[in-house]
Enzyme design. Structure first.
Site, PDB file in Angstrom:
ATOM      1  N   ASP A   1       0.850  -1.190   0.000  1.00  0.00           N
ATOM      2  CA  ASP A   1       0.000   0.000   0.000  1.00  0.00           C
ATOM      3  C   ASP A   1       0.885   1.240   0.000  1.00  0.00           C
ATOM      4  O   ASP A   1       1.673   1.457   0.918  1.00  0.00           O
ATOM      5  CB  ASP A   1      -0.895  -0.026   1.243  1.00  0.00           C
ATOM      6  CG  ASP A   1      -1.919   1.104   1.254  1.00  0.00           C
ATOM      7  OD1 ASP A   1      -1.966   1.872   0.287  1.00  0.00           O
ATOM      8  OD2 ASP A   1      -2.667   1.209   2.250  1.00  0.00           O
TER       9      ASP A   1
ATOM     10  N   ASP B   1      -3.364   2.566  -5.804  1.00  0.00           N
ATOM     11  CA  ASP B   1      -2.207   2.644  -4.904  1.00  0.00           C
ATOM     12  C   ASP B   1      -1.971   1.387  -4.082  1.00  0.00           C
ATOM     13  O   ASP B   1      -1.119   1.385  -3.184  1.00  0.00           O
ATOM     14  CB  ASP B   1      -2.368   3.842  -3.966  1.00  0.00           C
ATOM     15  CG  ASP B   1      -3.648   3.765  -3.138  1.00  0.00           C
ATOM     16  OD1 ASP B   1      -4.542   2.980  -3.491  1.00  0.00           O
ATOM     17  OD2 ASP B   1      -3.760   4.508  -2.148  1.00  0.00           O
ATOM     18  N   GLU B   2      -2.695   0.303  -4.359  1.00  0.00           N
ATOM     19  CA  GLU B   2      -2.533  -0.926  -3.595  1.00  0.00           C
ATOM     20  C   GLU B   2      -2.455  -2.116  -4.539  1.00  0.00           C
ATOM     21  O   GLU B   2      -3.084  -2.122  -5.593  1.00  0.00           O
ATOM     22  CB  GLU B   2      -3.714  -1.157  -2.640  1.00  0.00           C
ATOM     23  CG  GLU B   2      -4.007  -0.032  -1.680  1.00  0.00           C
ATOM     24  CD  GLU B   2      -5.245  -0.320  -0.846  1.00  0.00           C
ATOM     25  OE1 GLU B   2      -5.415  -1.476  -0.403  1.00  0.00           O
ATOM     26  OE2 GLU B   2      -6.057   0.602  -0.649  1.00  0.00           O
TER      27      GLU B   2
END
Length: 411
Positions: free
Chosen positions: A9, A105-106
């Site tokens: 993350d 974003d992960e």
């Protein structure tokens, strides 16, 4: 043998990218936010200095400024965020091809088959953290576990720039005291239901009766009970194995409240045009339409309807959505946000069923299809703004091609 799953993350992703481009932003509390002029004035991401002053993601700019008067606000640069997302995932792919993005974003990584080359899960996680920091200027937090759900909890457990290993030996100690809404797929509505049964922690959920939970929440109840007990066995998809599109939607928060049928028509037709264009791009048609309405007090309702014939045409989507809107919302009631989603998607061309008493329908449908396909070709050549419906030209409600879109995919 247990799998080794990582969940990586990026910390404060939007804000971190902005700080990479402008290092001076690291020295002040800052946040990335939507435009207050277009009433998208919420915090999208913040740096650590802003976080320490209590600034929260998704709160309004006004709320954030109350906590942090000297907060520096930065507009989003989405193309840069996409570019950095690709850079980060390319680094992940050097360690495994089982990389499944979960948003911009992960990502989950299954590194079970990579351990002989690169070391155990903790070693790979620490290597990735160091490489991301050195090569992109960003930081990541990584959860390491034997399933996807616990790996996700691990990346949230300690931030920023940290590795947390959740094993079969320690998961009860680390995770069971956590609030139950930290578990993936336990949203606000589910959390409220669980609280009625005194289920407040992940440990409470793990220890409750599975059958009773299923009786209250159905299949979701069974799923979250299994997640809490470490029984998730869902695979990490290959990076190039994209799930099929389940729905395509668009929503707009307008520059001013919509009032009256003409305003409603402009908003709906702009949404229908955008959604239909994307349907055709994916070679899909929809069997149903859903609308979401939000009033100035931020209260929302959702309604949906079945279509007589599957469609990918803006005119037909707009007509159905307007009919649905008029059936549940008075023209005198203002609207802050409208959403339109094409649901029950199909790749099949089921033909166009017409009534014996309306032979003109098929001809009209065919003409509209040819018209909208021609518009697609013009927009591909000259840009999406090259052709627009007259009714939405020179509007003052904030309708444009930058409106936020949403794609849902089948799991």
């Amino acid at each position: 043998m247990d799998r080794t799953i990582l969940h990586c993350d990026c910390n404060g992703f939007y804000a971190s990218v902005e700080c990479v481009h402008n290092p001076k932003l690291k020295e002040v509390p800052m946040a990335v936010c939507g435009s207050p002029d277009n009433r998208h004035g919420i915090i999208l991401a913040k740096n650590e200095l802003a976080k320490r002053q209590g600034v929260l993601t998704a709160e309004t700019i006004w709320q954030a400024k109350q906590k942090c008067p000297d907060l520096t606000l930065v507009p989003p640069h989405r193309e840069e965020y996409l570019r950095y997302s690709k850079l980060v995932n390319q680094i992940y792919l050097e360690y495994t091809d089982l990389v499944e993005p979960f948003g911009i974003d992960e990502s989950w990584l299954d590194v079970t088959g990579s351990r002989r080359l690169f070391g155990d899960g903790r070693t790979i996680a620490n290597t990735l953290r160091e490489r991301i920091r050195r090569e992109t200027g960003l930081t990541i937090s990584v959860g390491v576990s034997f399933n996807k759900i616990f790996a996700k909890l691990g990346s949230d457990y300690k931030k920023p720039d940290a590795t947390t290993v959740i094993s079969r030996e320690n998961f009860q100690q680390l995770l069971y005291p956590l609030p139950v809404d930290q578990l993936l797929y336990v949203g606000n509505a589910v959390n409220k239901t669980l609280k009625k049964f005194s289920i407040r922690t992940i440990g409470d959920l793990a220890g409750c009766n599975k059958a009773q939970l299923s009786g209250v929440l159905g299949k979701l109840g069974e799923n979250i009970w299994e997640y809490a007990n470490g029984l998730d066995s869902s695979p990490v998809r290959r990076f190039d194995d994209q799930p099929e599109v389940k729905s395509i939607g668009n929503h707009i928060t307008f520059r001013r409240n919509l009032t009256g049928t003409e305003d409603f028509k402009v908003g709906i037709l702009a949404l229908a045009d955008s959604v239909a264009m994307r349907l055709r791009k994916h070679g899909l048609k929809c069997r149903g339409v859903q609308i979401i309405i939000k009033d100035p007090q931020l209260k929302s309702i959702s309604r949906q309807t079945q279509l007589e014939n599957p469609t990918d045409l803006a005119k037909e989507l707009g007509q159905q959505a307007l009919s649905l809107l008029s059936s549940c919302w008075s023209p005198e009631k203002p609207i802050r946000m409208l959403g339109l989603t094409a649901i029950q998607l199909t790749e099949e061309d089921c033909g166009f069923q017409i009534s014996l008493f309306a032979p003109q329908q098929a001809s009209d449908h065919q003409k509209q299809q040819e018209l909208e396909q021609t518009i697609d070709k013009i927009r591909q050549k000259y840009g999406v703004n090259s052709v627009q419906q007259a009714v939405i030209l020179k509007n003052d409600i904030g309708v444009d091609r930058s409106s936020k879109s949403n794609y849902s995919r089948k799991e």
